[in-house]
Write an enzyme that holds these catalytic residues in place. Structure first.
Site, PDB file in Angstrom:
ATOM      1  N   HIS A  47       0.709  -1.088   0.410  1.00 23.45           N
ATOM      2  CA  HIS A  47       0.134   0.100  -0.086  1.00 23.45           C
ATOM      3  C   HIS A  47       0.784   0.981  -0.057  1.00 23.45           C
ATOM      4  O   HIS A  47       0.245   2.091  -0.383  1.00 23.45           O
ATOM      5  CB  HIS A  47      -1.277   0.347   0.815  1.00 23.45           C
ATOM      6  CG  HIS A  47      -1.880  -0.773   1.635  1.00 23.45           C
ATOM      7  ND1 HIS A  47      -3.109  -1.617   0.614  1.00 23.45           N
ATOM      8  CD2 HIS A  47      -2.510  -2.331   2.346  1.00 23.45           C
ATOM      9  CE1 HIS A  47      -3.494  -2.012   0.048  1.00 23.45           C
ATOM     10  NE2 HIS A  47      -3.257  -2.717   1.781  1.00 23.45           N
ATOM     11  N   ASP A 105      -2.384 -11.443  -2.692  1.00 23.60           N
ATOM     12  CA  ASP A 105      -3.128 -10.213  -0.716  1.00 23.60           C
ATOM     13  C   ASP A 105      -4.982 -10.319  -1.374  1.00 23.60           C
ATOM     14  O   ASP A 105      -4.930  -9.621  -2.348  1.00 23.60           O
ATOM     15  CB  ASP A 105      -2.502  -9.006  -0.390  1.00 23.60           C
ATOM     16  CG  ASP A 105      -2.807  -8.753   1.074  1.00 23.60           C
ATOM     17  OD1 ASP A 105      -2.242  -9.097   1.578  1.00 23.60           O
ATOM     18  OD2 ASP A 105      -3.746  -7.731   0.414  1.00 23.60           O
ATOM     19  N   HIS A 133      -6.560  -7.329  -0.294  1.00 23.92           N
ATOM     20  CA  HIS A 133      -6.085  -6.205  -1.020  1.00 23.92           C
ATOM     21  C   HIS A 133      -5.589  -5.571  -1.829  1.00 23.92           C
ATOM     22  O   HIS A 133      -4.817  -6.380  -2.867  1.00 23.92           O
ATOM     23  CB  HIS A 133      -5.665  -5.381   0.424  1.00 23.92           C
ATOM     24  CG  HIS A 133      -6.632  -5.462   1.716  1.00 23.92           C
ATOM     25  ND1 HIS A 133      -5.842  -6.441   2.780  1.00 23.92           N
ATOM     26  CD2 HIS A 133      -7.587  -5.119   2.440  1.00 23.92           C
ATOM     27  CE1 HIS A 133      -6.247  -5.957   3.936  1.00 23.92           C
ATOM     28  NE2 HIS A 133      -7.877  -5.176   3.553  1.00 23.92           N
ATOM     29  N   ASP A 164      -4.371 -13.098   3.921  1.00 23.87           N
ATOM     30  CA  ASP A 164      -5.505 -12.860   4.123  1.00 23.87           C
ATOM     31  C   ASP A 164      -6.828 -12.513   3.723  1.00 23.87           C
ATOM     32  O   ASP A 164      -7.895 -12.028   3.548  1.00 23.87           O
ATOM     33  CB  ASP A 164      -5.419 -10.515   4.556  1.00 23.87           C
ATOM     34  CG  ASP A 164      -4.666  -9.671   4.144  1.00 23.87           C
ATOM     35  OD1 ASP A 164      -4.730 -10.872   2.152  1.00 23.87           O
ATOM     36  OD2 ASP A 164      -4.589  -8.704   3.876  1.00 23.87           O
TER      37      ASP A 164
HETATM   38 ZN   LIG Z   1      -3.967  -7.398   2.994  1.00 28.76          ZN
END
Ligand SMILES: [Zn+2]
Length: 344
Positions: free
Chosen positions: A125, A161, A163, A248
């Site tokens: 991120h 991931d 995200h 995740d």
């Molecule tokens: Zn994540």
């Protein structure tokens, strides 16, 4: 002979100052020590991380941003709603980015061909000039830039991931030499990663987003891997495969809303290793990202390590038996957006 496995372990240092209930809690470090010990018993070489250099970080981050993060040394600072520093965070983040660099150097030097970096804090991120979503430095982007600077013509980053890796996408979206492929829950944090985001300018076609509706199961990921991820990788022919290995999307994860089993992470890893064998002598480096259920994280990491450490076998995906069209919906949206650039 199977590939050797390398673990570069920064987790024990990653005891961020975090509010109660924050998913980046210190018990994680103990779990990672157990994972590292089990991998060592199975023959992995465990390597202590070295700090990334300023030159390595400057390939993807602004010098003013490096200065601002260095100024958190010795202090607890809130950088964004999710991202805190402890007095040691700067030093730890340098080690996490350095671990990613070291993983690249070791797989590029030829022995071992596979590396797994247990890096905290995560990185995908982090933007060029901004900390975000627990991430300070974009570890995998630093790794990719390091590979490019050392003569690897084409680098593929696959990010499973849960995200979307907004930072990684933004850092390379105009660069046709770095392919970014992401499977992620969508719509979801951080908001980016729609199928229509395909890159900019000369980089058009080299950003591949597979947005999956919440609740996706093993079969959905198998579908997007076989229909999009693997065909694009084979056409791109990377000189190195990097993986943003977040856990995740596991069914036990308290943040993500996906339903992947531990076996799905093993299957994704074997699929990617198989492509790496075909394209680049098996050169593959995994850098950890998220993963907030510690039991699921440990089990998935061990399953992934076994896939890297053992022989190359035909991938056997687990079967959930749950009917879902989330994978085929993502394939439809992504192949429509990317049809001008790749054969599906
Ligand atoms: Zn994540």
């Amino acid at each position: 002979m199977g590939m050797a496995l390398l673990l570069i372990h920064t987790d024990r240092f990653a005891e961020h100052q975090t509010p109660p209930g924050h998913p980046e809690r210190p018990e994680r470090a103990e779990v990672m020590d157990v994972v590292a010990d089990r991998c060592r018993v199975r023959g992995a070489e465990i390597v202590a991380p070295r700090a990334a250099t300023r030159e390595q970080l400057l390939r993807v981050h602004e010098s003013d941003y490096l200065r601002r993060i260095s100024e958190t040394t010795g202090r607890a600072v809130k950088l964004d709603p999710d991202t805190y520093t402890s007095p040691e965070s700067h030093e730890i983040a340098l080690l996490a980015a350095g671990a990613a660099v070291d993983a690249v150097e070791r797989v590029m030097s030829g022995s071992p061909h596979a590396a797994l970096a247990l890096a905290r804090p995560p990185g995908h991120h982090a933007e060029r000039d901004r900390a975000m979503g627990f991430c300070l430095f974009n570890n995998i982007a630093v790794a990719a830039a390091h590979a490019r600077a050392n003569g690897i013509a084409k680098v593929a980053i696959v990010d499973y991931d849960v995200h979307h890796g907004n930072g990684t996408q933004h850092l390379f979206e105009s660069d046709p030499s770095v392919l970014y492929v992401s499977t992620h829950q969508f719509p979801y944090y951080p908001g980016t990663g729609a199928a229509g985001e395909v890159g900019l300018g000369a980089g058009r076609g080299f950003t591949v987003n597979l947005p999956l509706e919440v609740g996706a199961v093993d079969e959905d990921y198998q579908t997007v891997f076989s229909a999009v991820v693997l065909p694009v990788l084979r056409q791109f022919k990377p000189g190195l495969v990097l993986v943003s290995a977040g856990f995740d999307a596991h069914e036990r994860d308290p943040l993500g809303g996906m339903r992947l089993s531990t076996g799905a992470f093993a299957a994704m890893t074997m699929d990617l290793r198989t492509v790496a064998e075909e394209c680049c002598d098996g050169r593959i480096a995994l850098i950890t990202e998220g993963g907030y259920d510690l039991h699921a994280l440990a089990a998935s990491l061990e399953a992934v390590a076994d896939m890297l450490n053992g022989p190359v076998d035909p991938t056997s995906w687990p079967v959930s038996g749950i009917a879902s069209d989330r994978g085929s919906a993502a394939v439809k949206a992504t192949t429509r957006a990317l049809a001008p650039f790749w054969r599906f």
